[in-house]
Enzyme design. Structure first.
Site, PDB file in Angstrom:
ATOM      1  N   ASP A  12     -60.233  56.183   1.521  1.00 15.15           N
ATOM      2  CA  ASP A  12     -59.622  56.533   2.825  1.00 15.15           C
ATOM      3  C   ASP A  12     -60.628  57.331   3.665  1.00 15.15           C
ATOM      4  O   ASP A  12     -60.407  58.487   3.976  1.00 15.15           O
ATOM      5  CB  ASP A  12     -58.323  57.339   2.610  1.00 15.15           C
ATOM      6  CG  ASP A  12     -58.536  58.670   1.887  1.00 15.15           C
ATOM      7  OD1 ASP A  12     -59.550  58.819   1.161  1.00 15.15           O
ATOM      8  OD2 ASP A  12     -57.701  59.587   2.062  1.00 15.15           O
ATOM      9  N   ASP A  18     -65.459  60.282   1.165  1.00 14.65           N
ATOM     10  CA  ASP A  18     -65.337  58.855   0.835  1.00 14.65           C
ATOM     11  C   ASP A  18     -66.547  58.085   1.381  1.00 14.65           C
ATOM     12  O   ASP A  18     -67.052  57.160   0.732  1.00 14.65           O
ATOM     13  CB  ASP A  18     -64.090  58.254   1.494  1.00 14.65           C
ATOM     14  CG  ASP A  18     -62.810  58.935   1.091  1.00 14.65           C
ATOM     15  OD1 ASP A  18     -62.123  58.441   0.198  1.00 14.65           O
ATOM     16  OD2 ASP A  18     -62.501  59.996   1.673  1.00 14.65           O
ATOM     17  N   ASN A  21     -56.482  60.273   4.464  1.00 19.47           N
ATOM     18  CA  ASN A  21     -57.026  61.243   5.417  1.00 19.47           C
ATOM     19  C   ASN A  21     -56.583  60.929   6.847  1.00 19.47           C
ATOM     20  O   ASN A  21     -56.444  61.824   7.673  1.00 19.47           O
ATOM     21  CB  ASN A  21     -58.549  61.265   5.330  1.00 19.47           C
ATOM     22  CG  ASN A  21     -59.037  61.855   4.024  1.00 19.47           C
ATOM     23  OD1 ASN A  21     -58.445  62.793   3.501  1.00 19.47           O
ATOM     24  ND2 ASN A  21     -60.114  61.302   3.474  1.00 19.47           N
ATOM     25  N   THR A  69     -60.337  56.827  -4.404  1.00 24.86           N
ATOM     26  CA  THR A  69     -60.713  58.147  -3.875  1.00 24.86           C
ATOM     27  C   THR A  69     -59.782  58.552  -2.726  1.00 24.86           C
ATOM     28  O   THR A  69     -60.102  59.427  -1.930  1.00 24.86           O
ATOM     29  CB  THR A  69     -62.182  58.156  -3.397  1.00 24.86           C
ATOM     30  OG1 THR A  69     -62.319  57.216  -2.322  1.00 24.86           O
ATOM     31  CG2 THR A  69     -63.136  57.811  -4.505  1.00 24.86           C
ATOM     32  N   PHE A 125     -54.388  66.885  -2.495  1.00 21.70           N
ATOM     33  CA  PHE A 125     -54.006  65.972  -1.411  1.00 21.70           C
ATOM     34  C   PHE A 125     -53.717  64.534  -1.862  1.00 21.70           C
ATOM     35  O   PHE A 125     -52.655  63.984  -1.555  1.00 21.70           O
ATOM     36  CB  PHE A 125     -55.098  65.977  -0.323  1.00 21.70           C
ATOM     37  CG  PHE A 125     -54.826  65.043   0.824  1.00 21.70           C
ATOM     38  CD1 PHE A 125     -53.914  65.380   1.812  1.00 21.70           C
ATOM     39  CD2 PHE A 125     -55.484  63.825   0.927  1.00 21.70           C
ATOM     40  CE1 PHE A 125     -53.649  64.517   2.872  1.00 21.70           C
ATOM     41  CE2 PHE A 125     -55.232  62.951   1.982  1.00 21.70           C
ATOM     42  CZ  PHE A 125     -54.309  63.301   2.960  1.00 21.70           C
ATOM     43  N   ASN A 126     -54.651  63.890  -2.550  1.00 22.05           N
ATOM     44  CA  ASN A 126     -54.482  62.466  -2.877  1.00 22.05           C
ATOM     45  C   ASN A 126     -53.229  62.221  -3.721  1.00 22.05           C
ATOM     46  O   ASN A 126     -52.553  61.201  -3.561  1.00 22.05           O
ATOM     47  CB  ASN A 126     -55.702  61.917  -3.635  1.00 22.05           C
ATOM     48  CG  ASN A 126     -56.917  61.770  -2.746  1.00 22.05           C
ATOM     49  OD1 ASN A 126     -56.802  61.744  -1.520  1.00 22.05           O
ATOM     50  ND2 ASN A 126     -58.097  61.698  -3.359  1.00 22.05           N
ATOM     51  N   HIS A 173     -65.839  65.833  -2.907  1.00 23.91           N
ATOM     52  CA  HIS A 173     -64.996  65.375  -4.022  1.00 23.91           C
ATOM     53  C   HIS A 173     -65.262  63.943  -4.506  1.00 23.91           C
ATOM     54  O   HIS A 173     -65.567  63.718  -5.678  1.00 23.91           O
ATOM     55  CB  HIS A 173     -63.522  65.416  -3.595  1.00 23.91           C
ATOM     56  CG  HIS A 173     -63.085  66.683  -2.967  1.00 23.91           C
ATOM     57  ND1 HIS A 173     -62.618  67.741  -3.711  1.00 23.91           N
ATOM     58  CD2 HIS A 173     -63.019  67.080  -1.666  1.00 23.91           C
ATOM     59  CE1 HIS A 173     -62.265  68.729  -2.895  1.00 23.91           C
ATOM     60  NE2 HIS A 173     -62.509  68.362  -1.656  1.00 23.91           N
ATOM     61  N   ASP A 174     -65.056  62.995  -3.582  1.00 22.68           N
ATOM     62  CA  ASP A 174     -64.985  61.582  -3.972  1.00 22.68           C
ATOM     63  C   ASP A 174     -66.287  61.047  -4.562  1.00 22.68           C
ATOM     64  O   ASP A 174     -66.277  60.103  -5.360  1.00 22.68           O
ATOM     65  CB  ASP A 174     -64.617  60.731  -2.740  1.00 22.68           C
ATOM     66  CG  ASP A 174     -63.266  61.114  -2.181  1.00 22.68           C
ATOM     67  OD1 ASP A 174     -62.465  61.713  -2.921  1.00 22.68           O
ATOM     68  OD2 ASP A 174     -63.023  60.828  -0.996  1.00 22.68           O
TER      69      ASP A 174
HETATM   70  C1  BDR Z   1     -59.360  64.571  -1.441  1.00 23.86           C
HETATM   71  O1  BDR Z   1     -58.636  64.567  -0.229  1.00 23.86           O
HETATM   72  C2  BDR Z   1     -59.413  64.054   0.819  1.00 23.86           C
HETATM   73  O2  BDR Z   1     -59.378  64.934   1.887  1.00 23.86           O
HETATM   74  C3  BDR Z   1     -60.805  63.866   0.292  1.00 23.86           C
HETATM   75  O3  BDR Z   1     -61.378  62.690   0.834  1.00 23.86           O
HETATM   76  C4  BDR Z   1     -60.619  63.759  -1.191  1.00 23.86           C
HETATM   77  O4  BDR Z   1     -60.378  62.427  -1.590  1.00 23.86           O
HETATM   78  C5  BDR Z   1     -59.607  65.998  -1.862  1.00 23.86           C
HETATM   79  O5  BDR Z   1     -58.401  66.649  -2.112  1.00 23.86           O
HETATM   80 CA    CA Z   2     -60.743  60.538  -0.079  1.00 27.05          CA
END
Ligand code: BDR
Ligand code: CA
Length: 310
Positions: free
Chosen positions: A9, A14, A38, A123, A163-164, A237-238
């Protein structure tokens, strides 16, 4: 070569994950599928196409996926990623177009045609992966591994939830309970993937449009991570998921029981990581805990160097 489908996303991190996957010679990027996360899926899809265009990636299909979580109302993250989902760098509208096939159909088709050698790398929220598993359960035995960015022993969207996972916890539950081998890059790990000043300088020294784009992404991401979370450096992160696919030794991981909360009043979207084995349940997830920061950024920088100069 390790075959992966990157389900994303974009998304600042990403976008860098796409560039690492397409720029590393040991990875065969079978396709880039998109999901709402996102930002809305139209935006994340457009962003994926823009990333491909700026980096000269024309041979990897981009497929649009799910626009809504399975059950919950959609939530996006403009405070972190801006309204477009990838604010900061100024990129032209892509000339590349998305494939006609839906991302979920593509994931099912590629898995069913495969010899069981495709790794799924989600991701973003897990909507597409859960949809594919429900629509064609025969894919379960075909998936080599799922390398997820999501969850952790603490949250970032709520105190409990990352979040994800939060955005589509019902989908996450389907995936975590699927029995497919899962490696999880949760916040415990990804908060170590910090783009320090030294890293930013190394990237700024690379003279090609892809690296310039990453520099611009990091400027924006640094600002929002400071404003929203008080972080000195932004965590990408991703990118950890792709780095793990390239070389699993970039992380230290432990097999643990992980379950997803979908009913809690305060804890919706929490991943319960049974660190001390108190449930007595069989471990179902390989949980990444420690990142080799130097090895990780060397990999990213090497990939960025592979893109053509203009
Ligand atoms: C995740 O949430 C998104 O904002 C980032 O792309 C990552 O996948 C981190 O919590
Ligand atoms: Ca992401």
């Amino acid at each position: 070569k390790r075959k992966i489908i990157l389900d994303c996303d974009p998304g600042h991190d990403d976008a860098i994950a796409i560039l690492l996957a397409a720029g590393n010679p040991t990875i065969e990027l079978v396709g880039i599928t998109t999901v709402a996360g996102n930002a809305e899926v139209e935006k994340t899809t457009n962003n994926a196409l823009k990333v491909c265009e700026i980096a000269g990636i024309y041979d990897i299909p981009v497929l649009k996926g799910s626009g809504q979580p399975l059950v919950r109302k959609r939530e996006t993250a403009p405070d972190i990623h801006g309204d477009s989902g990838m604010d900061g760098p100024v990129l032209p509208e892509p000339t590349r177009t998305v494939e006609e096939e839906h991302a979920v159909d593509f994931i099912i088709r590629k898995l069913m045609e495969s010899d069981g050698d495709i790794t799924l790398v989600p991701t973003g929220p897990l909507t597409n992966i859960a949809m594919a598993m429900r629509r064609e359960p025969a894919i379960l035995s075909k998936i080599k591994e799922i390398v997820i960015m999501g969850g952790g022993t603490f949250g970032n969207w709520t105190p409990a939830a990352e979040f994800n996972i939060y955005v589509d916890a019902e989908a996450a539950k389907v995936v975590y309970e699927s029995g497919v081998p899962i490696t999880m890059m949760g916040l415990d790990l990804t908060h170590q993937a910090l783009a320090t000043e030294e890293v930013s300088e190394r990237i700024a020294a690379i003279e090609n449009p892809a690296a310039k784009f990453v520099s611009d992404l990091l400027v924006f991401f640094r600002k929002t991570y400071l404003e929203v979370f008080g972080f000195e450096h932004p965590p990408v992160h991703d990118v950890c998921c792709v780095a793990y696919c390239i070389d699993p030794s970039v992380v230290e991981a432990k097999k643990l029981r992980v379950d997803v909360e979908t009913k809690g009043e305060l804890t919706y979207g929490m991943t319960l990581v049974d660190v001390h084995g108190v449930t007595g349940l069989e471990p179902n997830v390989n949980v990444a805990m420690k990142l080799d920061h130097a090895k990780f950024w060397d990999m990213v920088i090497e990939a960025l160097n592979s893109y053509t100069k203009v």
